[in-house]
Scaffold this active site. Structure first.
Site, mmCIF file in Angstrom:
data_model
loop_
_atom_site.group_PDB
_atom_site.id
_atom_site.type_symbol
_atom_site.label_atom_id
_atom_site.label_comp_id
_atom_site.label_asym_id
_atom_site.label_seq_id
_atom_site.Cartn_x
_atom_site.Cartn_y
_atom_site.Cartn_z
ATOM 1 N N ASP A 1 0.769 -1.099 -0.013
ATOM 2 C CA ASP A 1 -0.022 0.047 -0.034
ATOM 3 C C ASP A 1 0.828 1.107 -0.082
ATOM 4 O O ASP A 1 1.733 1.245 0.769
ATOM 5 C CB ASP A 1 -0.869 -0.006 1.192
ATOM 6 C CG ASP A 1 -1.925 1.186 1.240
ATOM 7 O OD1 ASP A 1 -2.468 1.164 0.215
ATOM 8 O OD2 ASP A 1 -2.114 1.918 2.098
ATOM 9 N N GLU B 1 0.861 -0.790 -5.040
ATOM 10 C CA GLU B 1 -0.503 0.237 -5.224
ATOM 11 C C GLU B 1 -0.074 1.524 -5.634
ATOM 12 O O GLU B 1 0.727 2.155 -4.838
ATOM 13 C CB GLU B 1 -0.983 0.303 -3.662
ATOM 14 C CG GLU B 1 -2.091 1.287 -3.494
ATOM 15 C CD GLU B 1 -1.895 2.381 -3.327
ATOM 16 O OE1 GLU B 1 -2.213 3.290 -4.272
ATOM 17 O OE2 GLU B 1 -1.841 3.174 -2.444
ATOM 18 N N ASP C 1 -11.540 1.268 -0.015
ATOM 19 C CA ASP C 1 -11.521 3.076 0.076
ATOM 20 C C ASP C 1 -12.674 3.913 -0.780
ATOM 21 O O ASP C 1 -13.055 4.818 -0.794
ATOM 22 C CB ASP C 1 -10.207 3.572 -0.208
ATOM 23 C CG ASP C 1 -9.284 3.518 0.947
ATOM 24 O OD1 ASP C 1 -9.762 3.189 2.030
ATOM 25 O OD2 ASP C 1 -7.863 3.575 0.686
#
Length: 490
Positions: free
Chosen positions: A292, A339, A392
């Site tokens: 991430d 990501e 998200d």
């Protein structure tokens, strides 16, 4: 690049998978037993062969998996207590009568005293192997024990000797809170034993497990308390600067995450040992790992700790090639996915391409009117993963309903649909992508609206709480989904 992808068994052919955090599984007494097996059965029956989770660590009270108490430990709330009954570690009548902490304490005591039935999963030998293999465990157990001894306090507010990890203070904590320490260690043994069973079951059903690693760690965590020299802290242990991001399409005001930032120069002195151990522990749990905020390795947004305004931050160069070379040298074949969402410059993409790491595209991000938008279906690349949405994002149905009229028209024209076909039109488009792996949030498979959104970035309330309905299997058109997966060669 394609040759490199084929070396990874998850990406060696076209696949489809589901994004669902284990905390969202049904199960009154835990998630990693019958509930996880039933979910994997559902995936297999639909032809889906990848299960992606969020980070598995123990969260703070806000429940965010991205602000865990440890970069290594598992969340003990996921332990399925019912799975302890056959071994005699718990009795059936204790499941509803004891709190979770009381239950794991009792199970720990029975295990330590030998008052249980050894089985394939729980034996003194496997326990000894687990404890001796995981070097992070002692620091984590001490940290969690101290948290219980000083409730409501961060580690910087503990007594100075304990805050500074003076040996005498650590020995005193071990002596005075032995039962708590034993319970915390045993909980981790239970978690990773059950996760090992999950992974075995996944393999048997032809399912690959896909994990997620936050680039940063929480300040109030075992990692920072045990290794303060690796972070940009002041003399009292408080962050001098913190992590966040400038304004982007996730948050127009930017985001102030508050995580302490790594002292990358100090980390480089021992060859990034902390990071390599972190990646190795996650590689034990997963077949594929998403990093991430990958762009933070190229440059990260540094915000002075004394300001709540993300816009007052600035970019600072990260360790980039030097770091990734060290990790891949120590862990050859490390199955990473980058990501690469948000503000991503050519330098970040160049770093990703130099190390031949797959990236991400998100279908919901494609409709800004720019035909060159990389998230649009016709611009996808085989090496990248495609998502309808992420944890998200709003659900696809919620997202579509919230669009202004012009953007909704654009979506309809591009996908050649009418609105009543959402979210399946977007799912089918993603299935048809050239990308090797398509990931669909479970909420989209259930065609749920905004009420099922899992997280809203930049907010701290009502996140991470959505759960699958008990009858979720009945709400998914499994035969139709399996036909779609087959139609697109996934």
């Amino acid at each position: 690049m394609i040759q490199e992808l084929r070396r990874n068994p998850v990406l060696n052919r076209r696949r489809a998978g589901v994004l669902l955090h284990p905390t969202a599984l049904p199960g009154a007494f835990g998630k990693l037993g019958a509930s996880a097996r039933a979910f994997m059965d559902t995936l297999a029956d639909a032809g889906m062969t990848v299960w992606q989770t969020l980070p598995l660590g123990p969260p703070h009270p806000d429940l965010s998996p991205y602000q865990a108490l440890s970069a290594h430990a598992g969340n003990p709330l996921m332990i399925d207590l019912e799975e302890l009954v056959p071994a005699g570690l718990l009795k059936t009548e204790e499941l509803g009568a004891l709190t979770r902490t009381e239950a794991t304490t009792r199970a720990s005591q029975r295990f330590q005293s030998g008052h249980y039935t050894p089985c394939e999963v729980f034996t003194p030998e496997t326990f000894h192997h687990f404890v001796t293999r995981h070097r992070w465990l002692d620091d984590f157990a001490l940290f969690m024990t101290a948290r219980e001894a000083f409730p409501g306090m961060g580690w910087v507010d503990w007594p100075d000797q304990l805050r500074d990890r003076e040996p005498a203070a650590l020995d005193a904590l071990r002596a005075s809170h032995r039962s708590t320490l034993d319970r915390v260690i045993f909980e981790q043994y239970l978690f990773f034993s059950q996760w090992g069973q999950v992974r075995q079951y996944a393999r048997a059903r032809g399912i690959w497990l896909f994990g997620d690693i936050p680039i940063f760690v929480a300040h109030n965590s075992a990692d920072v308390w045990a290794n303060p020299q690796l972070y940009k802290l002041d003399g009292d242990g408080n962050p001098r600067v913190v992590a966040g991001v400038p304004p982007d399409y996730f948050s127009p005001e930017g985001q102030h995450w508050g995580n302490p930032l790594f002292d990358w120069h100090r980390m480089a002195e021992d060859g990034y040992r902390w990071w390599i151990e972190r990646l190795a522990s996650q590689q034990e749990c997963f077949d594929l790992l998403r990093i991430d905020h990958f762009r933070g390795f190229q440059a990260f947004w540094e915000i002075p700790a004394d300001t709540p305004q993300p816009t007052r931050g600035y970019w600072v160069p990260g360790p980039a090639d030097h770091f990734l070379e060290a990790c891949l040298r120590e862990l050859p074949g490390l199955p990473l996915v980058a990501e690469n969402l948000g503000i991503i410059g050519e330098d970040v993409e160049a770093l990703r391409h130099r190390f031949q790491l797959p990236g991400m595209t998100v279908m919901q991000f494609g409709f800004d009117g720019n035909p060159d938008n990389p998230h649009l279906l016709h611009n996808h690349r085989e090496m990248n993963l495609v998502y309808t949405g992420t944890h998200d994002n709003d659900t696809t149905l919620g997202w579509y309903r919230s669009l202004d009229e012009r953007t909704r028209w654009h979506v309809d024209q591009y996908l050649r649909i009418q609105g009543q076909e959402m979210p399946w039109a977007l799912i089918q488009a993603a299935m048809g992508s050239v990308s090797r792996l398509v990931m669909v949030p479970a909420q989209d498979l259930l065609a749920l609206g905004s009420i099922a959104r899992f997280n809203t970035p930049g907010t701290s309330r009502d996140n991470w709480r959505w759960a699958l309905p008990v009858n979720y299997r009945e709400q998914v058109n499994l035969s139709g989904l399996k036909s779609m997966v087959s139609l697109y060669g996934r």
